[in-house]
Design a protein around this motif. Structure first.
Motif, short mmCIF file in Angstrom:
data_model
loop_
_atom_site.label_atom_id
_atom_site.label_comp_id
_atom_site.label_asym_id
_atom_site.label_seq_id
_atom_site.Cartn_x
_atom_site.Cartn_y
_atom_site.Cartn_z
N VAL A 1 3.35 1.34 7.71
CA VAL A 1 3.92 0.42 6.73
C VAL A 1 4.10 1.16 5.42
O VAL A 1 3.24 1.93 4.99
N ASN A 2 5.26 0.95 4.81
CA ASN A 2 5.57 1.57 3.52
C ASN A 2 6.05 0.45 2.59
O ASN A 2 7.18 -0.01 2.69
N SER B 1 6.82 -2.92 1.66
CA SER B 1 7.06 -4.16 2.39
C SER B 1 7.82 -3.90 3.69
O SER B 1 8.33 -4.84 4.30
N THR B 2 7.87 -2.65 4.13
CA THR B 2 8.65 -2.29 5.31
C THR B 2 7.74 -1.72 6.39
O THR B 2 6.93 -0.83 6.14
N ILE C 1 7.59 0.52 9.72
CA ILE C 1 8.42 1.63 10.20
C ILE C 1 7.92 2.10 11.56
O ILE C 1 6.76 2.44 11.74
N VAL D 1 13.18 -0.19 11.62
CA VAL D 1 12.36 -0.83 10.59
C VAL D 1 12.42 -2.35 10.71
O VAL D 1 13.36 -2.92 11.28
N GLU E 1 11.27 -5.77 8.04
CA GLU E 1 10.72 -6.18 6.76
C GLU E 1 9.52 -7.10 6.96
O GLU E 1 9.52 -7.95 7.85
N GLU F 1 9.91 -10.89 7.23
CA GLU F 1 10.29 -11.51 8.50
C GLU F 1 9.05 -12.03 9.21
O GLU F 1 9.07 -13.11 9.81
#
Length: 248
Positions: A173-174, A176-177, A179, A192, A194, A197
């Motif tokens: 996680v980076n 709010s994403t 990966i 990716v 978000e 979601e």
């Protein structure tokens, strides 16, 4: 004194030993191989593949470069730096490359071990809800590797797996994403998702569904019972009406 001279000779020999450098490239690209050590006076300089096949020969006297059959049109040679450039790499180009300066002695002035790899495939990041809408299973897949992680509310754990061939799949996680990364030494691709979601899928703690705590099986039983009751009521009503009609 003799022992000292012998020791100096051994040390100088060790220092002059050329160490092979690992180089990676992927199918279809170019790779540059530079000279690693100062080049002594020489008549000819060769780049050799797997110590058996000549890639090219450079004649210092005539300032001419000779390219050998398999590499014609696929290599470039810099006559000032003696750099070799391999173009449009093929899997068969994997192996040992050496630059040898031939004069009074033959000296290896560069040594590389090239590995040509395929680019990785694009990974796929998916999610699946369980009965608890705040309990979401994330799955990161790439080629024959897979990572599963159960995401609950705000918790998240980074995971990584690596195949024996050096291909790595990671879930991280980076900000709010989220990966899903699929990579090897020469390429990488990502998918990716978000975080919002997942938050949208996760029910608010304060809100309660009208059917919270009711199992699907029980709900079906209630619906079947209601349907059966309505059908029986309809049959009885029709039967009573027929009897009343006959009585009249």
């Amino acid at each position: 004194m003799a022992m000292m001279l012998q020791l100096i000779f051994v040390l100088s020999t060790l220092i002059s030993v050329t160490v092979s450098i690992d180089v990676f490239g992927h199918f279809g690209i170019s790779v540059e191989l530079d000279i690693q050590h100062p080049v002594p006076e020489f008549h000819d300089l060769f780049w050799v593949f797997n110590r058996a096949y000549n890639v090219l020969k450079y004649s210092k006297k005539h300032k001419e470069s000779t390219f050998y059959s398999h590499y014609k049109g696929r290599v470039e040679f810099n006559v000032e730096t003696y750099r070799l450039t391999l173009k449009n790499l093929q899997k068969t180009d994997s192996g040992l490359y050496e630059a040898k300066a031939s004069g009074n002695k033959v000296r290896v002035v560069a040594e590389y071990r090239l590995s040509v790899l395929d680019p990785v495939e694009a990974p796929v990041l998916t999610h699946q809800l369980t009965n608890d809408t705040c309990n979401i299973t994330l799955t990161c897949r790439g080629h024959d590797l897979s990572i599963n992680f159960i995401h609950y509310k705000e918790t998240f754990e980074e995971k990584e797996v690596t195949s024996p061939g050096g291909v790595t799949l990671s879930l991280s996680v980076n900000g709010s994403t989220i990966i899903c990364n699929h990579s090897n030494t020469v390429s990488w691709k990502t998918d990716v998702m978000e975080m919002r979601e997942l938050k949208r899928l996760c029910a608010d703690e304060g809100s309660v569904s009208p059917f919270a705590g009711v199992s699907v099986c029980l709900l079906k039983t209630v619906l079947y019972s209601i349907t059966l009751t309505l059908m029986l009521s309809a049959v009885i009503t029709v039967h009573i009406r027929e009897r009343l009609t006959k009585s009249s």
